[in-house]
Design a protein around this motif. Structure first.
Motif, PDB file in Angstrom:
ATOM      1  N   TRP A   1     -18.501  23.819  74.013  1.00 27.73           N
ATOM      2  CA  TRP A   1     -18.630  22.979  72.830  1.00 27.73           C
ATOM      3  C   TRP A   1     -17.665  21.818  72.951  1.00 27.73           C
ATOM      4  O   TRP A   1     -16.695  21.879  73.699  1.00 27.73           O
ATOM      5  CB  TRP A   1     -18.394  23.768  71.536  1.00 27.73           C
ATOM      6  N   ARG A   2     -17.961  20.756  72.244  1.00 32.44           N
ATOM      7  CA  ARG A   2     -17.053  19.608  72.203  1.00 32.44           C
ATOM      8  C   ARG A   2     -17.052  19.031  70.796  1.00 32.44           C
ATOM      9  O   ARG A   2     -18.054  19.093  70.102  1.00 32.44           O
ATOM     10  CB  ARG A   2     -17.401  18.573  73.249  1.00 32.44           C
ATOM     11  N   TYR A   3     -15.885  18.519  70.422  1.00 33.03           N
ATOM     12  CA  TYR A   3     -15.711  17.927  69.098  1.00 33.03           C
ATOM     13  C   TYR A   3     -15.243  16.500  69.283  1.00 33.03           C
ATOM     14  O   TYR A   3     -14.325  16.233  70.070  1.00 33.03           O
ATOM     15  CB  TYR A   3     -14.673  18.733  68.295  1.00 33.03           C
TER      16      TYR A   3
ATOM     17  N   ILE B   1     -17.449  30.987  68.372  1.00 29.23           N
ATOM     18  CA  ILE B   1     -17.921  30.097  67.315  1.00 29.23           C
ATOM     19  C   ILE B   1     -18.472  30.970  66.203  1.00 29.23           C
ATOM     20  O   ILE B   1     -19.256  31.882  66.451  1.00 29.23           O
ATOM     21  CB  ILE B   1     -19.033  29.155  67.813  1.00 29.23           C
TER      22      ILE B   1
ATOM     23  N   THR C   1     -20.285  21.636  58.722  1.00 32.00           N
ATOM     24  CA  THR C   1     -21.188  20.802  59.505  1.00 32.00           C
ATOM     25  C   THR C   1     -22.633  20.991  59.050  1.00 32.00           C
ATOM     26  O   THR C   1     -22.977  21.969  58.401  1.00 32.00           O
ATOM     27  CB  THR C   1     -21.119  21.138  61.013  1.00 32.00           C
TER      28      THR C   1
ATOM     29  N   TRP D   1     -20.476  30.402  62.519  1.00 34.12           N
ATOM     30  CA  TRP D   1     -21.160  29.333  61.786  1.00 34.12           C
ATOM     31  C   TRP D   1     -21.877  29.921  60.591  1.00 34.12           C
ATOM     32  O   TRP D   1     -22.391  31.035  60.633  1.00 34.12           O
ATOM     33  CB  TRP D   1     -22.153  28.620  62.704  1.00 34.12           C
TER      34      TRP D   1
ATOM     35  N   HIS E   1     -17.354  12.439  62.698  1.00 38.65           N
ATOM     36  CA  HIS E   1     -16.904  13.713  63.268  1.00 38.65           C
ATOM     37  C   HIS E   1     -18.144  14.490  63.671  1.00 38.65           C
ATOM     38  O   HIS E   1     -19.061  14.648  62.868  1.00 38.65           O
ATOM     39  CB  HIS E   1     -16.126  14.522  62.226  1.00 38.65           C
ATOM     40  N   GLN E   2     -18.175  14.983  64.903  1.00 41.35           N
ATOM     41  CA  GLN E   2     -19.372  15.691  65.353  1.00 41.35           C
ATOM     42  C   GLN E   2     -19.037  16.777  66.362  1.00 41.35           C
ATOM     43  O   GLN E   2     -18.182  16.592  67.224  1.00 41.35           O
ATOM     44  CB  GLN E   2     -20.340  14.694  65.977  1.00 41.35           C
ATOM     45  N   VAL E   3     -19.727  17.898  66.251  1.00 39.96           N
ATOM     46  CA  VAL E   3     -19.620  19.000  67.202  1.00 39.96           C
ATOM     47  C   VAL E   3     -20.931  19.071  67.971  1.00 39.96           C
ATOM     48  O   VAL E   3     -22.009  18.947  67.383  1.00 39.96           O
ATOM     49  CB  VAL E   3     -19.379  20.345  66.474  1.00 39.96           C
ATOM     50  N   GLU E   4     -20.820  19.262  69.273  1.00 39.25           N
ATOM     51  CA  GLU E   4     -21.992  19.531  70.089  1.00 39.25           C
ATOM     52  C   GLU E   4     -21.765  20.872  70.775  1.00 39.25           C
ATOM     53  O   GLU E   4     -20.710  21.078  71.377  1.00 39.25           O
ATOM     54  CB  GLU E   4     -22.215  18.423  71.113  1.00 39.25           C
ATOM     55  N   VAL E   5     -22.732  21.765  70.650  1.00 41.20           N
ATOM     56  CA  VAL E   5     -22.608  23.110  71.172  1.00 41.20           C
ATOM     57  C   VAL E   5     -23.683  23.338  72.237  1.00 41.20           C
ATOM     58  O   VAL E   5     -24.850  23.021  72.013  1.00 41.20           O
ATOM     59  CB  VAL E   5     -22.802  24.150  70.033  1.00 41.20           C
TER      60      VAL E   5
ATOM     61  N   LEU F   1     -14.347  27.122  65.165  1.00 40.42           N
ATOM     62  CA  LEU F   1     -14.342  27.073  66.626  1.00 40.42           C
ATOM     63  C   LEU F   1     -12.997  27.590  67.106  1.00 40.42           C
ATOM     64  O   LEU F   1     -11.952  27.072  66.707  1.00 40.42           O
ATOM     65  CB  LEU F   1     -14.555  25.633  67.103  1.00 40.42           C
TER      66      LEU F   1
END
Length: 135
Positions: A25-27, A10, A101, A12, A53-57, A85
């Motif tokens: 991570w998930r999108y 990742i 994001t 950022w 739309h969302q990313v969780e890390v 990602l």
């Protein structure tokens, strides 16, 4: 001792900074659900609305990690940052997910084994994220 993945990366921030100690991570790309049911009909009816739309890390927390420190510093900022990602690491033609994001919060949790975990919630800007092949 927990196992750590070795391929995914990742990056950022508008000056791309590697985020270390990534667990997963998930999108998600989900539309809001709008109830369009008409009274007197026997069944509910729904239509898709605006997309979210969302990313969780999920990370092993490492205070000295520059990428994690940047995520913490940007918590609540109204300026979106670039994210890349790469689930299979860097390499020509491998897939990557890119976009911008915000940081809308993070949590840390300590486990009995002494590991400190961090989860960050990174909603995308109005353009969402896009899959492509690395150049």
């Amino acid at each position: 001792m927990a196992k750590k993945g070795s391929l995914g990366t990742i990056q950022w921030g508008d000056t791309p900074t590697a985020v270390g100690e990534v667990r997963s991570w998930r999108y998600g790309d989900e539309p809001a659900e709008i109830d369009t049911t008409v009274m007197g009909t026997g069944n509910a009816r729904f239509q898709p609305g605006a997309r979210r739309h969302q990313v969780e890390v999920e990370l092993f927390f490492e205070y000295a990690d520059a990428g994690q420190a940047l995520i913490i510093a940007q918590n609540g900022s109204d300026t979106p940052q670039s994210i890349t990602l790469r689930p299979q690491g860097a390499g020509s033609t491998l897939p990557e997910l890119t976009g911008k994001t915000y940081v809308m919060g993070y949590t840390t949790e300590a486990a009995a084994d002494g590991a400190i975990e961090m989860t960050a919630t990174l909603p995308a800007d109005e353009n969402g994220l896009a899959w492509s092949a690395q150049a």
